[in-house]
Design an enzyme around this catalytic site. Sequence first.
Site, PDB file in Angstrom:
ATOM      1  N   CYS A   1       2.481   2.028   3.216  1.00 39.83           N
ATOM      2  CA  CYS A   1       4.119   1.710   3.664  1.00 39.83           C
ATOM      3  C   CYS A   1       4.787   1.858   3.312  1.00 39.83           C
ATOM      4  O   CYS A   1       6.241   1.477   3.151  1.00 39.83           O
ATOM      5  CB  CYS A   1       3.133   0.373   3.909  1.00 39.83           C
ATOM      6  SG  CYS A   1       2.144  -0.287   5.053  1.00 39.83           S
TER       7      CYS A   1
ATOM      8  N   ASP B   1     -12.506  -0.827  65.721  1.00 43.40           N
ATOM      9  CA  ASP B   1     -13.861  -2.376  65.342  1.00 43.40           C
ATOM     10  C   ASP B   1     -15.145  -1.538  64.979  1.00 43.40           C
ATOM     11  O   ASP B   1     -15.461  -0.808  65.332  1.00 43.40           O
ATOM     12  CB  ASP B   1     -13.563  -2.887  66.362  1.00 43.40           C
ATOM     13  CG  ASP B   1     -12.068  -3.175  66.690  1.00 43.40           C
ATOM     14  OD1 ASP B   1     -11.336  -3.770  65.688  1.00 43.40           O
ATOM     15  OD2 ASP B   1     -11.821  -3.829  68.348  1.00 43.40           O
TER      16      ASP B   1
ATOM     17  N   CYS C   1       0.752  -1.284  -0.232  1.00 38.27           N
ATOM     18  CA  CYS C   1       0.095   0.216   0.105  1.00 38.27           C
ATOM     19  C   CYS C   1       0.899   1.214  -0.044  1.00 38.27           C
ATOM     20  O   CYS C   1       1.802   0.919   0.316  1.00 38.27           O
ATOM     21  CB  CYS C   1      -0.825  -0.157   0.861  1.00 38.27           C
ATOM     22  SG  CYS C   1      -0.105   0.168   2.672  1.00 38.27           S
TER      23      CYS C   1
END
Length: 444
Positions: A24, A259, A21
């Site tokens: 590229c 707690d 392509c």
Amino acid sequence: MFPLTVENKHVAQLLLSTGTCPRCIFRFCGVDFHAPYKLPYEVCQKVEASGFEFTNLVLSISFPPQLSVREHAAWLLVKQEMGKQSLSLGRNDTVQLKEAYKWITHPLFSEELGVPIDGKSLFEVSVVFAHPETVEDCHFLRAICPDCFKPAKNKQSVFTRMAVMKALNKIKEEDFRKQFPCPPNSPKAVCSVVEIECAHGAVFVAGRYNKYSRNLPQTPWIIDGERKLDSSVEELISDHLLTVFKADSFNFSSSGREDVDVRTLGNGRPFAIELVNPHRVHFTSQEIKELQQKINNSSNKIQVRDLQLVTREAIGHMKEGEEEKTKTYSALIWTNKAIQRKDIEFLDDIKDLKIDQKTPLRVLHRRPLAVRTRIIHSMETHYVDEHHFRLSLKTQAGTYIKEFVHGDFGRTKPNICSLMDVTADILELDVESVDVDWPPALDD
């Protein structure tokens, strides 16, 4: 018009004839400016429909692993062709595929979405491509380099990008040429997008909470898969944040814990909540203040103050030097022997008392067995009656107050029982202050 040098035109024609392509071709010819690469892209629609708030984004791309194989083949071809002209071509002389792809998409994203691309953005758009010829293009590498391809439980295929790259770095050029055509054959199909994911990095909310109930745990109380109490401090706060921030989940942390039967009074206990993958992240200070008020109106068991957005790094301040910080407690104590005011006054004179605490029996299921030295900085007594007195204590953070009172069968030494030569127990305990100067106090 191709922006190529005279030397590269022959290479470009060769690549074009093999079906490569144009973009590229630009890459292999080292074209490192953006304009030639650009083309429209439709991921923006997915981003706009995601429901996330963002002012910038980072783009993450995952290409099919055989693209590395095909790119390697094209590189060997170009390298050979350049060699005929007495020119060299290293792998770093070509433009990387992901770089070129970002050149294509970044300007389009910015224009379409109206926000900049920023590599440090917390909002990530992840695009995953796949190709049906992956196995066909990569199988020869597994035959040559079997050690590079090991099955993984969370991977559908052994041909991951990392495995393929490892094999390409290992294989000799002449062996590659024998097994794979250079240039590569034109693919029979095109890449397809198989996944577009949007995700936002965590945001953090901090504040201080007061707990007024003696029947409320800090975090969900679940034993052997069975829930013991309906709610918790964590849930009473986080449920509202999850809804408003539209987050997937949360993580709660705090400066210590109390707690289930202990109240936290005074200016409260610092906490921080990590909100995972929030869809809404932008709030004014007034909106955060209204959110705090909504939390406070929803329950009489807790109250929140100084609620604010903070950074991940800032949470470290909550944990810094935690054991060096001090905490102040108020305890109602019962004694088996009848006492007079003079029997407790000596406790007021004790300063910086060192005690050794073996991990309490009640927390051995979740904490390792160890002996920890802690300091009782000061005590102040208030006589109630012959069998009761109140004790205010300023202690090093991490001190087990209940055990300091009743001794925990001698596991805490010294203790109130040994100091007074009585049997004593704690009936009520309140945290009066947690001396951690974080998060910053806010104006009401």
